[in-house]
Structure formats: C-alpha cells, structure tokens
Design a protein around this motif. Structure first.
Motif, PDB file in Angstrom:
ATOM      1  N   SER A  25      37.175 -24.752  19.385  1.00  0.00           N
ATOM      2  CA  SER A  25      36.845 -23.677  18.437  1.00  0.00           C
ATOM      3  C   SER A  25      36.771 -24.211  17.016  1.00  0.00           C
ATOM      4  CB  SER A  25      37.886 -22.556  18.512  1.00  0.00           C
ATOM      5  OG  SER A  25      37.873 -21.925  19.767  1.00  0.00           O
ATOM      6  N   ASP A  26      37.733 -25.059  16.654  1.00  0.00           N
ATOM      7  CA  ASP A  26      37.724 -25.662  15.313  1.00  0.00           C
ATOM      8  C   ASP A  26      36.441 -26.450  15.093  1.00  0.00           C
ATOM      9  OD1 ASP A  26      40.242 -24.638  14.804  1.00  0.00           O
ATOM     10  OD2 ASP A  26      41.295 -26.556  15.053  1.00  0.00           O
ATOM     11  N   GLU A  43      51.696 -26.678  22.572  1.00  0.00           N
ATOM     12  CA  GLU A  43      50.640 -25.962  23.302  1.00  0.00           C
ATOM     13  C   GLU A  43      50.443 -26.551  24.696  1.00  0.00           C
ATOM     14  OE1 GLU A  43      47.139 -24.944  20.270  1.00  0.00           O
ATOM     15  OE2 GLU A  43      47.930 -26.985  20.036  1.00  0.00           O
ATOM     16  N   ASP A  99      40.986 -25.085  23.888  1.00  0.00           N
ATOM     17  CA  ASP A  99      40.287 -23.954  23.268  1.00  0.00           C
ATOM     18  C   ASP A  99      40.376 -24.031  21.742  1.00  0.00           C
ATOM     19  OD1 ASP A  99      39.566 -22.951  25.745  1.00  0.00           O
ATOM     20  OD2 ASP A  99      40.976 -21.268  25.690  1.00  0.00           O
ATOM     21  N   ARG A 100      41.544 -24.388  21.226  1.00  0.00           N
ATOM     22  CA  ARG A 100      41.730 -24.456  19.773  1.00  0.00           C
ATOM     23  C   ARG A 100      40.883 -25.560  19.145  1.00  0.00           C
ATOM     24  NH1 ARG A 100      44.721 -27.473  16.458  1.00  0.00           N
ATOM     25  NH2 ARG A 100      46.169 -28.244  18.046  1.00  0.00           N
TER      26      ARG A 100
END
Length: 108
Positions: free
Chosen positions: A95-96, A84, A91-92
């Motif tokens: 968000s998690d 990534e 962002d991931r």
C-alpha cells in the motif's frame, strides 16, 4: 525449529503469496528465483522482495520502507521490529509503495 519444518513453512508461504497475488485486484507481477520471490507493482515498477534466510530460519521482506525480518511462531510469520504478521506487513508495504490501499487477502 528443524530445517525440514522451516523449509516446508517457507515453501507453503511463498506458494500462498503467489496464489494471493494471482487472485488480487491489483496488477502485481511476481517472479520466483529459487528462494527469492519478487513482487512488482506494475503501475510504478516498485518491488517488494521476499527471501528465505535459512541460516537464521527467517523470512526477510525488503521494501522501500525498509527491511523486515520475520520468524516463524505458532501464530505464523511475525516481524521482530513491528510485531506485524506477514499478511499485514505485505499489505502495508505494498500500500505504501502503491500509494493506495492494497490487500492481498493472504491466508496462511
């Protein structure tokens, strides 16, 4: 990559993250202490830590889901283990940790 170029890339990146956090819709605080930028999600107090690793010319991201090492390439900061780029990774992991989709709209 020369140390001067690496230092400039890290500084540009950390400032861009700070700007993105300031402009995002989420209640995220940040604190910068030298080469370490800490993002704190106000809803639950969880943190994501971004740190400069000068010896290896990397940028490290520490999150609940793990630690990520990113190297600077022509396409930008890329994670060795996930592939990534930095905006997608942030962002991931945010968000998690938030439990809802978070987008910083980080542009590097």
């Amino acid at each position: 990559m020369s140390q001067t170029r690496y230092d400039a890339a890290v500084e540009h990146t950390l400032m861009a993250i700070e700007d993105a956090v300031d402009n995002c819709a989420w209640d995220i605080d940040f604190e910068r202490n030298g080469a370490v930028l800490t993002l704190t999600l106000e809803d639950n107090g969880s943190q994501v830590i971004i740190s400069r690793q000068s010896a290896s010319c990397e940028l490290w991201v520490a999150a609940k889901s793990g630690g990520y090492h990113l190297a600077f390439a022509p396409a930008g900061w890329t994670c060795a283990s996930t592939g990534e780029n930095l905006p997608a990774l942030l962002d991931r992991v945010l968000s998690d940790q938030q439990g809802e989709p978070v987008s910083l709209a980080l542009s590097l």
